[in-house]
Design an enzyme around this catalytic site. Structure first.
Site, PDB file in Angstrom:
ATOM      1  N   ARG A 114      -5.503  10.001  -2.188  1.00 37.96           N
ATOM      2  CA  ARG A 114      -6.084  11.259  -2.676  1.00 37.96           C
ATOM      3  C   ARG A 114      -6.202  12.292  -1.562  1.00 37.96           C
ATOM      4  NH1 ARG A 114     -11.288   8.027  -4.559  1.00 37.96           N
ATOM      5  NH2 ARG A 114      -9.563   6.593  -4.927  1.00 37.96           N
ATOM      6  N   ASP A 143       3.449   1.710  -1.893  1.00 40.82           N
ATOM      7  CA  ASP A 143       2.518   2.827  -2.013  1.00 40.82           C
ATOM      8  C   ASP A 143       3.201   4.181  -1.837  1.00 40.82           C
ATOM      9  OD1 ASP A 143      -0.051   3.307  -2.792  1.00 40.82           O
ATOM     10  OD2 ASP A 143      -0.916   3.269  -0.789  1.00 40.82           O
ATOM     11  N   LYS A 155      -7.535  -4.002   3.923  1.00 38.11           N
ATOM     12  CA  LYS A 155      -7.301  -4.846   2.756  1.00 38.11           C
ATOM     13  C   LYS A 155      -7.290  -6.316   3.177  1.00 38.11           C
ATOM     14  CE  LYS A 155      -4.375  -1.427   0.380  1.00 38.11           C
ATOM     15  NZ  LYS A 155      -5.193  -1.183  -0.807  1.00 38.11           N
ATOM     16  N   LYS A 193       2.934  11.114  -3.587  1.00 35.44           N
ATOM     17  CA  LYS A 193       2.248  10.330  -2.559  1.00 35.44           C
ATOM     18  C   LYS A 193       3.253   9.399  -1.894  1.00 35.44           C
ATOM     19  CE  LYS A 193      -1.039   6.492  -2.068  1.00 35.44           C
ATOM     20  NZ  LYS A 193      -1.930   5.557  -2.775  1.00 35.44           N
ATOM     21  N   ASP A 208       0.259   0.712   3.336  1.00 35.12           N
ATOM     22  CA  ASP A 208      -1.183   0.918   3.243  1.00 35.12           C
ATOM     23  C   ASP A 208      -1.920  -0.355   3.631  1.00 35.12           C
ATOM     24  OD1 ASP A 208      -3.722   1.805   2.738  1.00 35.12           O
ATOM     25  OD2 ASP A 208      -3.556   1.689   0.563  1.00 35.12           O
ATOM     26  N   ASP A 222      -9.528   3.257   2.729  1.00 41.22           N
ATOM     27  CA  ASP A 222      -8.539   2.733   1.783  1.00 41.22           C
ATOM     28  C   ASP A 222      -8.411   3.608   0.541  1.00 41.22           C
ATOM     29  OD1 ASP A 222      -6.584   1.008   0.916  1.00 41.22           O
ATOM     30  OD2 ASP A 222      -7.966  -0.426   0.028  1.00 41.22           O
ATOM     31  N   GLU A 272      -6.988   6.593   0.608  1.00 44.14           N
ATOM     32  CA  GLU A 272      -6.240   7.560   1.423  1.00 44.14           C
ATOM     33  C   GLU A 272      -5.260   8.414   0.633  1.00 44.14           C
ATOM     34  OE1 GLU A 272      -3.209   5.030   0.357  1.00 44.14           O
ATOM     35  OE2 GLU A 272      -5.216   4.449   1.004  1.00 44.14           O
TER      36      GLU A 272
END
Length: 523
Positions: free
Chosen positions: A346, A283, A272, A260, A265, A342, A344
Site C-alpha cells: 500500500r 508479490d 514473515k 505493485k 517480500d 509487512d 508495504e
C-alpha cells in the site's frame, strides 16, 4: 511446457493424430454441433465417424469429462454444461485444467476449441495459462527442440462465422501478455530483481517504440516518493518508479494502470515466518499484469492516453531497513507512521496513484496488487477483489471478469466506517489497521485511495489479486485479460470491444451528471 509456442490459426489443417496429437474441447452441446466433415481430416485414419459419435455419447461432464479417441494421441473433453452466476460462461478455469491433463504429449500438437464467439477470448486466455514459460529444470536445457501447439476455434451459436485475422492477432497479443506476466511472477528474485524488472519494462517499451520514465534510488527520496523509497532502501537492488506512456492523437481521456512490483517480500523487520515467506516472489504480480496488459493493449490499438506505472522495490531486511515507528512522507504530501513493515504494498501504491493523479492528470486510476492475504479469505482463490469509488465500475469489473475468465467480486467500499482503522497520534495515518477482523482487504485498498482523496472526482479502481495470481506453484498471469476486457471500449480491436462491459449502457447510467459522464465514460 516452458518451450511451447502457441499459434492461433483460422484452420489448423488436417493431420494424422499419430503425427500431430489432438485435443477437441468444448461444452457437450457444442461438441455435438461439430460436423464430422470438420474433424475428419484431423482424426482419420485412426478414428472413424462411428467412434467419434460413440465417444460423444459416453461423455457425462460432472463437472468435466474426457474420452480418448485413439490411444493417447487424440482426446475429446467436455467442459461443464452450465456454470453459476459468479463464474465465467466460458468455464475458463476448467479449460486450463483440461488442457493440462488431457492434451496428448508431442512436439507438434493441436487443440480445437469449440465455443461461442463471445467465449473465444476467455478460452484463449485460459489455454495460455496451461503453458508457462519459466523453468529451470535441468532436463529442459537438454531438450532444446521448440514445441508448438496450434489452436483452432470452431465457433457455434450466433455469429458463428469463420475467425477473422484480426481476432487471431488479438488472441495472440493477449496470450503473449499473459505468458509474459506469468513468467515474471514465476521467476525467483535472485534473477527477477528490480534491475531485471526494469529491463523487462525497457524491452516492452522498445517493442512499442516507447521510452520509459524511470526514477530510482536516492532520486526517489529527493523527489518525495517516501513510500517506494522507504520500502526498498534496504535492498541490494534499489527501488524504482517506472512509467510507460502511450499518448495517441485524438485521445479524449487519460487512464493510468498502477502495478505493485514487490519483487520479493520478506516482510521487512516485521518479518514473515518460514511457512509464509516462500512464494513471495509473486508479490510483483500486479506490476507484471500491468506490463503484459499494456503491451497487448497498445499493440491492438488503444485510442486513449494510457500510462503504465510500475512501483518496484524489494522489501528486504538490513541495516537501512524501515523500522516500525518510523514516519515517512509520501508523494501525496501525507505522513505515514509505520506500524507494520509487512504492509508495504500500500505504501508503494500510494506513491504510484498519487503520481498518476498529480503528474499524469489521470481521469481513471486503476491499481493492481497482490495486496492482502485476507483477499483469499474474502473472495477466494479464483476471484480477485475489487474496491472502487464507482458503483458502475464495480459492476463493470464483475462483468469483465465473467467475459474474460479473470473473475472478480466486490469488497465493501465504506471509508467513513473503515478508514479510522489507520488513526495515528503522531502522523496523518498508520500503514496497518488497528483491528484485523474489520474488513482488512477493504481497509488496505482505502489506504491507497486516501492518497488521492476520497473526494477525488475521477474513477479509482483497486484490484487485489493476491490469491488468483497463482494456481498451486505456478503463476497464472491473472489481470492481463481483465484489464484488456475492462478497457476494451478504448481499443480499436473488435474482439476487445465485444468482451468489454463498458460503453453505451454504462454511459446511459452515468448520464445524469455531466462531469461524471465525462470523467467515468470509456468509449
Amino acid at each position: 511446457m516452458a518451450n511451447v509456442g502457441l499459434q492461433f490459426q483460422a484452420s489448423a489443417g488436417d493431420a494424422d493424430p499419430q503425427s500431430r496429437p489432438l485435443l477437441l474441447l468444448g461444452q457437450l452441446h457444442h461438441l455435438h454441433r461439430v460436423p464430422w466433415s470438420h474433424v475428419r481430416g484431423k482424426l482419420q485414419p485412426r478414428v472413424t465417424e462411428e467412434l467419434w459419435q460413440a465417444a460423444l455419447s459416453t461423455l457425462n461432464p460432472n463437472p468435466t469429462d474426457s474420452c480418448p479417441l485413439y490411444l493417447n494421441y487424440a482426446t475429446v473433453a467436455a467442459l461443464p454444461s452450465r456454470v453459476s452466476r459468479h463464474n465465467s460462461p466460458s468455464a475458463a478455469h476448467f479449460v486450463t485444467r483440461l488442457v493440462r491433463t488431457c492434451l496428448p504429449p508431442g512436439t507438434h500438437r493441436c487443440v480445437v476449441m469449440v465455443c461461442e464467439r463471445s467465449d473465444a477470448f476467455a478460452s484463449a486466455c485460459a489455454l495460455a495459462r496451461a503453458f508457462p514459460l519459466f523453468t529451470h529444470r535441468s532436463g529442459a536445457s537438454r531438450r532444446p527442440e521448440k514445441k508448438t501447439v496450434t489452436v483452432e476455434f470452431f465457433l457455434v451459436g450466433q455469429d458463428n462465422g469463420p475467425v477473422e485475422v484480426s481476432t487471431l492477432q488479438c488472441l495472440a497479443s493477449a496470450t503473449e501478455g499473459i505468458r509474459l506476466a506469468a513468467r515474471i511472477v514465476d521467476t525467483p528474485c535472485n534473477e527477477m530483481n528490480t534491475d531485471t524488472f526494469l529491463e523487462e519494462i525497457k524491452k516492452v517499451g522498445k517493442d512499442l517504440g516507447i521510452a520509459p520514465t524511470i526514477i530510482r534510488d536516492e532520486e526517489l527520496k529527493t523527489r518525495g516518493f517516501g513510500g517506494i523509497y522507504g520500502v526498498g532502501k534496504a535492498a541490494l537492488h534499489p527501488p524504482a518508479l517506472a512509467v510507460l506512456s502511450h499518448t495517441p492523437d485524438g485521445a479524449t481521456q487519460t487512464i493510468a494502470w498502477v502495478g505493485k512490483g514487490i519483487v520479493y517480500d520478506t516482510g521487512g523487520l516485521s518479518i514473515k515466518g518460514k511457512t509464509t515467506m516462500p512464494g513471495m516472489k509473486r508479490d510483483c504480480g500486479g506490476a507484471a499484469a500491468v506490463l503484459g496488459a499494456f503491451r497487448a493493449a497498445v499493440k491492438q490499438g488503444f485510442k486513449d492516453n494510457l500510462h503504465a506505472v510500475f512501483c518496484l522495490a524489494e522489501n528486504a531486511v538490513g541495516p537501512n531497513a524501515t523500522r516500525p515507528d518510523d514516519i515517512h512522507l509520501l508523494y501525496s504530501g501525507k505522513t505515514v507512521e509505520i506500524n507494520n513493515t509487512d504492509a508495504e504494498g500500500r505504501l508503494v501504491l500510494a506513491d504510484g496513484v498519487s503520481y498518476a493523479c498529480k503528474d499524469l492528470a489521470a481521469d481513471i486510476i486503476l491499481d493492481v496488487a497482490t495486496l492482502t492475504g485476507a483477499q483469499g479469505i474474502a473472495t477466494g482463490k479464483y476471484h480477485a477483489a475489487v474496491l472502487t469509488n464507482s458503483a458502475e465500475w464495480e459492476a463493470a469489473c464483475v462483468k469483465a471478469g465473467r467475459k474474460c475468465g479473470d473473475l472478480v467480486h466486490p469488497l465493501v467500499y465504506c471509508p467513513e466506517l473503515h478508514f479510522s482503522e489507520f488513526t495515528s497520534a503522531v502522523a496523518d495515518m498508520k500503514n496497518s489497521v488497528a483491528d484485523r477482523d474489520n474488513s482488512p482487504s477493504s481497509c488496505a485498498g482505502l489506504f491507497i485511495a486516501s492518497h488521492i482523496g476520497f473526494d477525488w472526482p475521477g474513477v479509482w479502481v483497486h484490484l487485489d489479486i493476491a490469491a488468483p495470481v497463482h494456481a498451486g506453484e505456478r503463476a497464472t498471469g491473472f489481470g492481463v485479460a481483465l484489464l484488456l476486457a475492462l478497457f476494451g471500449r478504448a481499443s480499436e480491436d473488435p474482439l476487445l470491444n465485444l468482451v468489454s462491459p463498458l460503453g453505451c449502457e454504462a454511459d446511459a447510467q452515468e448520464g445524469d451528471v455531466e462531469r461524471d459522464s465525462k470523467r467515468r465514460r470509456l468509449v
